[in-house]
Structure formats: C-alpha cells, structure tokens
Design an enzyme around this catalytic site. Structure first.
Site, PDB file in Angstrom:
ATOM      1  N   ALA A 197      75.726  81.906  73.543  1.00  0.00           N
ATOM      2  CA  ALA A 197      75.129  81.972  72.205  1.00  0.00           C
ATOM      3  C   ALA A 197      75.645  83.316  71.491  1.00  0.00           C
ATOM      4  O   ALA A 197      75.943  83.338  70.163  1.00  0.00           O
ATOM      5  CB  ALA A 197      73.512  81.754  72.182  1.00  0.00           C
ATOM      6  N   GLY A 238      71.358  76.356  72.406  1.00  0.00           N
ATOM      7  CA  GLY A 238      70.700  77.150  73.495  1.00  0.00           C
ATOM      8  C   GLY A 238      69.661  75.962  74.100  1.00  0.00           C
ATOM      9  O   GLY A 238      68.739  76.525  74.461  1.00  0.00           O
ATOM     10  N   HIS A 270      56.472  75.517  69.270  1.00  0.00           N
ATOM     11  CA  HIS A 270      55.792  75.667  70.695  1.00  0.00           C
ATOM     12  C   HIS A 270      54.685  77.010  70.357  1.00  0.00           C
ATOM     13  O   HIS A 270      54.300  77.247  71.588  1.00  0.00           O
ATOM     14  CB  HIS A 270      56.617  75.489  71.783  1.00  0.00           C
ATOM     15  CG  HIS A 270      57.444  74.311  71.963  1.00  0.00           C
ATOM     16  ND1 HIS A 270      58.587  74.119  72.486  1.00  0.00           N
ATOM     17  CD2 HIS A 270      57.090  72.975  71.469  1.00  0.00           C
ATOM     18  CE1 HIS A 270      58.749  72.832  72.578  1.00  0.00           C
ATOM     19  NE2 HIS A 270      58.096  72.089  71.871  1.00  0.00           N
ATOM     20  N   LEU A 290      75.609  76.607  76.006  1.00  0.00           N
ATOM     21  CA  LEU A 290      76.305  77.139  77.257  1.00  0.00           C
ATOM     22  C   LEU A 290      77.112  76.060  77.912  1.00  0.00           C
ATOM     23  O   LEU A 290      78.229  76.187  78.367  1.00  0.00           O
ATOM     24  CB  LEU A 290      75.339  77.880  78.476  1.00  0.00           C
ATOM     25  CG  LEU A 290      75.962  79.018  79.204  1.00  0.00           C
ATOM     26  CD1 LEU A 290      76.813  79.917  78.574  1.00  0.00           C
ATOM     27  CD2 LEU A 290      74.708  79.684  80.172  1.00  0.00           C
ATOM     28  N   ARG A 318      53.815  87.809  80.019  1.00  0.00           N
ATOM     29  CA  ARG A 318      54.845  87.436  79.349  1.00  0.00           C
ATOM     30  C   ARG A 318      54.783  88.464  77.915  1.00  0.00           C
ATOM     31  O   ARG A 318      55.994  88.702  77.439  1.00  0.00           O
ATOM     32  CB  ARG A 318      55.176  86.113  79.296  1.00  0.00           C
ATOM     33  CG  ARG A 318      55.100  85.302  80.536  1.00  0.00           C
ATOM     34  CD  ARG A 318      55.417  83.845  80.247  1.00  0.00           C
ATOM     35  NE  ARG A 318      56.969  83.596  80.191  1.00  0.00           N
ATOM     36  CZ  ARG A 318      57.469  82.850  79.208  1.00  0.00           C
ATOM     37  NH1 ARG A 318      56.905  82.050  78.496  1.00  0.00           N
ATOM     38  NH2 ARG A 318      58.698  82.722  79.085  1.00  0.00           N
ATOM     39  N   CYS A 330      41.866  80.452  68.574  1.00  0.00           N
ATOM     40  CA  CYS A 330      40.312  80.457  69.038  1.00  0.00           C
ATOM     41  C   CYS A 330      39.840  79.090  69.020  1.00  0.00           C
ATOM     42  O   CYS A 330      40.155  78.190  68.432  1.00  0.00           O
ATOM     43  CB  CYS A 330      39.582  81.056  68.001  1.00  0.00           C
ATOM     44  SG  CYS A 330      37.805  81.171  68.296  1.00  0.00           S
ATOM     45  N   ASN A 378      61.184  78.494  71.040  1.00  0.00           N
ATOM     46  CA  ASN A 378      60.900  79.772  71.935  1.00  0.00           C
ATOM     47  C   ASN A 378      59.610  80.449  71.391  1.00  0.00           C
ATOM     48  O   ASN A 378      59.214  80.362  70.403  1.00  0.00           O
ATOM     49  CB  ASN A 378      61.861  80.845  71.852  1.00  0.00           C
ATOM     50  CG  ASN A 378      63.200  80.262  72.432  1.00  0.00           C
ATOM     51  OD1 ASN A 378      63.256  79.520  73.294  1.00  0.00           O
ATOM     52  ND2 ASN A 378      64.472  80.413  71.954  1.00  0.00           N
ATOM     53  N   TYR A 418      50.407  84.568  80.950  1.00  0.00           N
ATOM     54  CA  TYR A 418      51.060  84.676  79.530  1.00  0.00           C
ATOM     55  C   TYR A 418      50.680  86.373  78.794  1.00  0.00           C
ATOM     56  O   TYR A 418      51.747  86.658  78.252  1.00  0.00           O
ATOM     57  CB  TYR A 418      50.002  83.889  78.550  1.00  0.00           C
ATOM     58  CG  TYR A 418      50.726  82.550  78.584  1.00  0.00           C
ATOM     59  CD1 TYR A 418      51.982  81.893  78.016  1.00  0.00           C
ATOM     60  CD2 TYR A 418      49.939  81.747  79.351  1.00  0.00           C
ATOM     61  CE1 TYR A 418      52.200  80.710  78.431  1.00  0.00           C
ATOM     62  CE2 TYR A 418      50.334  80.262  79.498  1.00  0.00           C
ATOM     63  CZ  TYR A 418      51.556  79.806  78.959  1.00  0.00           C
ATOM     64  OH  TYR A 418      51.775  78.542  79.253  1.00  0.00           O
ATOM     65  N   ASP A 478      58.863  83.595  72.279  1.00  0.00           N
ATOM     66  CA  ASP A 478      58.935  84.905  71.877  1.00  0.00           C
ATOM     67  C   ASP A 478      59.191  85.404  70.370  1.00  0.00           C
ATOM     68  O   ASP A 478      59.216  84.302  69.676  1.00  0.00           O
ATOM     69  CB  ASP A 478      60.250  85.617  72.652  1.00  0.00           C
ATOM     70  CG  ASP A 478      61.709  84.903  72.330  1.00  0.00           C
ATOM     71  OD1 ASP A 478      61.999  84.820  71.109  1.00  0.00           O
ATOM     72  OD2 ASP A 478      62.133  84.124  73.149  1.00  0.00           O
TER      73      ASP A 478
HETATM   74 ZN   LIG Z   1      37.068  82.063  66.415  1.00  0.00          ZN
END
Ligand SMILES: [Zn+2]
Length: 229
Positions: A215, A171, A105, A198, A55, A113, A88, A52, A90
């Site tokens: 898109a 998408g 998500h 698509l 990414r 935390c 997504n 992650y 991002d």
């Molecule tokens: Zn904390």
C-alpha cells in the site's frame, strides 16, 4: 468525482501495527474469541482490558506510512467528495491528516460506557475500571466493535458507497462482512471499483481493476495519478 476508500489491516500492517492473522486464527497470540467477543468481556473483563490497553499503548510507537499520507493529500483535493471508511481501530489516518474518516469497527483511543452508552475519546488504560466522566459508573469498555456486534455508521457508509463514482479497497482481505460486501453495493450503483492490495483478495474478481503490491507504494502512485489528472 465522489470516491469512497475502504481501508483494512494491510495499510496499518505496513506501519508495524499487529493484525489479526487469518492463517492461524490468532491475534497477537490470543484466540479471537478470547479478546474480541462480548462473551469474552463478560467472562474476563480484566484480561480483555489488558489486551486493548496494551494495543492502545503500542499506538504511540507506530507512525502513519506513505499510504496514509497519500489519502490525507487526496482529501485536501477532494474535500467532502472523499470518504475514508476504515476497518482499523488505530488512529493512523487521523494522524496523517485525514478528517473524513469513519471507523466502522470503533477506535482504540475511544471508550464506550455501558452505563450511559456515551462514546468518548480515551487515551488512558481501562483495566483499572475508571468511572465514566459522564455518569460516574465504572462500566467503560473498549469502544471496539466485537464479533457479533453491529458496525458503526452503516447507514452513512452504504449511502456514501451508493453515491460514489469510484470505490477503492486498500489492504483488506475481502473476507470480513459487512465490509466485504461494499464492492457489490458500489457495482450495483454503477461505480468503478479498484483494489489495491498486497495480493488478490477473496473478492478480487468483483473489482474492475486490481493492482497488487505494498500500500505504501501503490496508494501514493494512485493518488498522484488522480491529483495530476
Ligand atoms: Zn457513562
């Protein structure tokens, strides 16, 4: 007119964001169960953080595309009558200017935390196990909903879909629940449904109308037709 737009990997893929590829079950060369489950994090937190962290860093190299910008333009016209629900993780919708976005998500640029359950904006790496700014415990994990976990803000999303006049899916593969079921909620409540993808998704027959193509072409065309009409 109230509109809910659901976006998925396809809209980010056109900006160059690598996506989970259904065909071979790999995500940037990793098996999904090695990087996107709570069990993987328990077993190998450093490896999961590296995935992650990479990414998150890679987000700096991509930009919103015309589809993201068109949705931000639509929000300028509709205000509170538009809600973008994205699968997504991002931040391309926000960087295009959208403000009413639900990340069901989670988000790469957020940390969760495990000590105090706080969620907070996060730009740096997590792989060196920094302490939580709120409680001081070094239990920050990616604020990403993994397989087997419950997506964020489902009550808000389902309420918005249920009240919408138009539900638009952009998408998405139509294969990942609960998002794949939103179109049925929209239909049950009498909304029109439109797919911009698509290729035909797994749920394509549930949509009143489908348009197939990139898109970055379809979404600006659709928004322009609404805004001028
Ligand atoms: Zn904390």
């Amino acid at each position: 007119m109230k509109i809910v737009v659901l976006t998925g990997a396809g809209i980010s893929a056109e900006s160059g964001v690598p996506t989970f590829r259904d065909a071979d079950g790999l995500w940037e060369g990793h098996r999904v169960e090695d990087v996107a489950t709570p069990e993987a994090y328990e077993a190998r937190p450093s490896a999961v953080h590296r995935f992650y962290d990479a990414r998150r860093t890679a987000l700096s190299a991509v930009e919103p595309n015309p589809a993201h910008h068109a949705l931000a333009r639509l929000e300028e016209h509709l205000g509170d009558d538009l809600l973008v629900v994205t699968q997504n993780i991002d931040d391309l919708h926000e960087r295009a200017g959208s403000r009413r976005v639900v990340h069901m998500h989670g988000e790469l640029r957020s940390a969760l935390c495990r000590g105090c359950r706080s969620r907070m904006p996060w730009q740096a790496d997590l792989g060196d196990f920094p302490p939580c700014p709120r409680c001081g415990v070094s239990e920050l994990r990616p604020d990403v909903v993994w397989f087997g976990e419950i997506p964020y803000e489902m009550d808000r999303i389902l309420a918005a879909v249920g009240e919408s006049d138009l539900f638009v899916s952009i998408g998405t593969s139509g294969a990942v629940y609960p998002a794949a079921g939103f179109v049925q909620v929209a239909l049950l409540n009498g909304a029109r449904t439109l797919e911009l993808n698509l290729q035909p998704s797994e749920g394509t027959t549930l949509f009143h109308e489908h348009r197939h193509g990139p898109a970055g072409v379809l979404v600006p065309e659709w928004v322009a037709s609404l805004v001028t009409a």
